[in-house]
Design a protein around this motif. Structure first.
Motif, PDB file in Angstrom:
ATOM      1  N   GLY A  94       0.773  -1.226   0.000  1.00 35.51           N
ATOM      2  CA  GLY A  94       0.000   0.000   0.000  1.00 35.51           C
ATOM      3  C   GLY A  94       0.809   1.283   0.000  1.00 35.51           C
ATOM      4  N   GLY A  95       2.124   1.169   0.069  1.00 33.56           N
ATOM      5  CA  GLY A  95       2.946   2.361   0.022  1.00 33.56           C
ATOM      6  C   GLY A  95       2.965   2.974  -1.364  1.00 33.56           C
ATOM      7  N   GLY A  96       3.547   4.147  -1.460  1.00 36.04           N
ATOM      8  CA  GLY A  96       3.637   4.814  -2.745  1.00 36.04           C
ATOM      9  C   GLY A  96       3.903   6.293  -2.583  1.00 36.04           C
ATOM     10  N   LEU A  97       3.695   7.007  -3.662  1.00 34.53           N
ATOM     11  CA  LEU A  97       3.898   8.453  -3.684  1.00 34.53           C
ATOM     12  C   LEU A  97       2.545   9.147  -3.496  1.00 34.53           C
ATOM     13  CD1 LEU A  97       5.618  11.006  -4.270  1.00 34.53           C
ATOM     14  CD2 LEU A  97       5.125  10.624  -6.700  1.00 34.53           C
ATOM     15  N   VAL A  98       2.488  10.077  -2.581  1.00 38.90           N
ATOM     16  CA  VAL A  98       1.251  10.811  -2.313  1.00 38.90           C
ATOM     17  C   VAL A  98       1.595  12.265  -2.070  1.00 38.90           C
ATOM     18  CG1 VAL A  98       1.333  10.278   0.158  1.00 38.90           C
ATOM     19  CG2 VAL A  98      -0.864  10.812  -0.915  1.00 38.90           C
ATOM     20  N   GLN A  99       0.702  13.143  -2.438  1.00 43.45           N
ATOM     21  CA  GLN A  99       0.938  14.568  -2.222  1.00 43.45           C
ATOM     22  C   GLN A  99       0.666  14.938  -0.761  1.00 43.45           C
ATOM     23  OE1 GLN A  99      -1.471  16.732  -5.036  1.00 43.45           O
ATOM     24  NE2 GLN A  99       0.038  16.470  -6.655  1.00 43.45           N
ATOM     25  N   PRO A 100       1.301  15.982  -0.298  1.00 46.71           N
ATOM     26  CA  PRO A 100       1.000  16.457   1.067  1.00 46.71           C
ATOM     27  C   PRO A 100      -0.501  16.703   1.246  1.00 46.71           C
ATOM     28  CG  PRO A 100       2.944  17.560   0.222  1.00 46.71           C
ATOM     29  CD  PRO A 100       2.380  16.765  -0.931  1.00 46.71           C
ATOM     30  N   GLY A 101      -0.990  16.277   2.374  1.00 47.77           N
ATOM     31  CA  GLY A 101      -2.422  16.377   2.645  1.00 47.77           C
ATOM     32  C   GLY A 101      -3.216  15.173   2.202  1.00 47.77           C
ATOM     33  N   GLY A 102      -2.586  14.302   1.458  1.00 54.81           N
ATOM     34  CA  GLY A 102      -3.270  13.124   0.957  1.00 54.81           C
ATOM     35  C   GLY A 102      -3.324  11.992   1.964  1.00 54.81           C
ATOM     36  N   SER A 103      -3.873  10.868   1.510  1.00 57.36           N
ATOM     37  CA  SER A 103      -4.066   9.710   2.372  1.00 57.36           C
ATOM     38  C   SER A 103      -3.534   8.449   1.711  1.00 57.36           C
ATOM     39  CB  SER A 103      -5.558   9.514   2.679  1.00 57.36           C
ATOM     40  OG  SER A 103      -6.092  10.617   3.371  1.00 57.36           O
TER      41      SER A 103
END
Length: 126
Positions: free
Chosen positions: A8-17
């Protein structure tokens, strides 16, 4: 022997989930707590949260309070870490671990955990 596999890991933008999952297999009934930890490059491993399998009680360390939620699906031998309002400083490798609490509550103390997964990488960046 117990095997743990995070996903479930990965790249996410700040504020994301993100929702991380931990699949447990093997002699899991010998243990009563699953915890989530993280370790960023050059830093010590940090405990985040744990859940006691027998009664569902939970514990959150300060970095996880208010933003992260640990849950379990005992029928599927799965444990989840829902992470909201992610920040760049949450960038890290995240690990689940299984063990036996020393006391009546599980904690994020590494010594309580015997088996560890290989980790999943989380990057929070715009």
């Amino acid at each position: 022997q117990v095997q743990l596999a995070e996903a479930g890991g990965g790249l996410v933008q700040p504020g994301g989930s993100l929702r991380l999952s931990c699949a447990a297999s093997g002699f899991t009934s010998d243990y009563d707590a699953i915890g989530w930890f993280r370790q960023a490059p050059g830093k010590d491993r940090e405990g985040l949260a744990c859940i006691r399998i027998s009664d569902g009680s939970t514990y959150y360390a300060d970095p996880a309070k208010g933003r992260f939620t640990i849950s379990t699906d005992n029928a599927k031998n799965m444990v989840y870490l829902q992470m909201n309002s992610l920040k760049p400083e949450d960038t890290s490798d995240y690990y689940c671990a299984i063990g036996t609490p020393y006391g009546s509550m599980c904690t994020a103390f590494e010594g309580e955990y015997e088996y560890w997964g290989q980790g999943t990488q989380v990057t929070v960046s715009s």
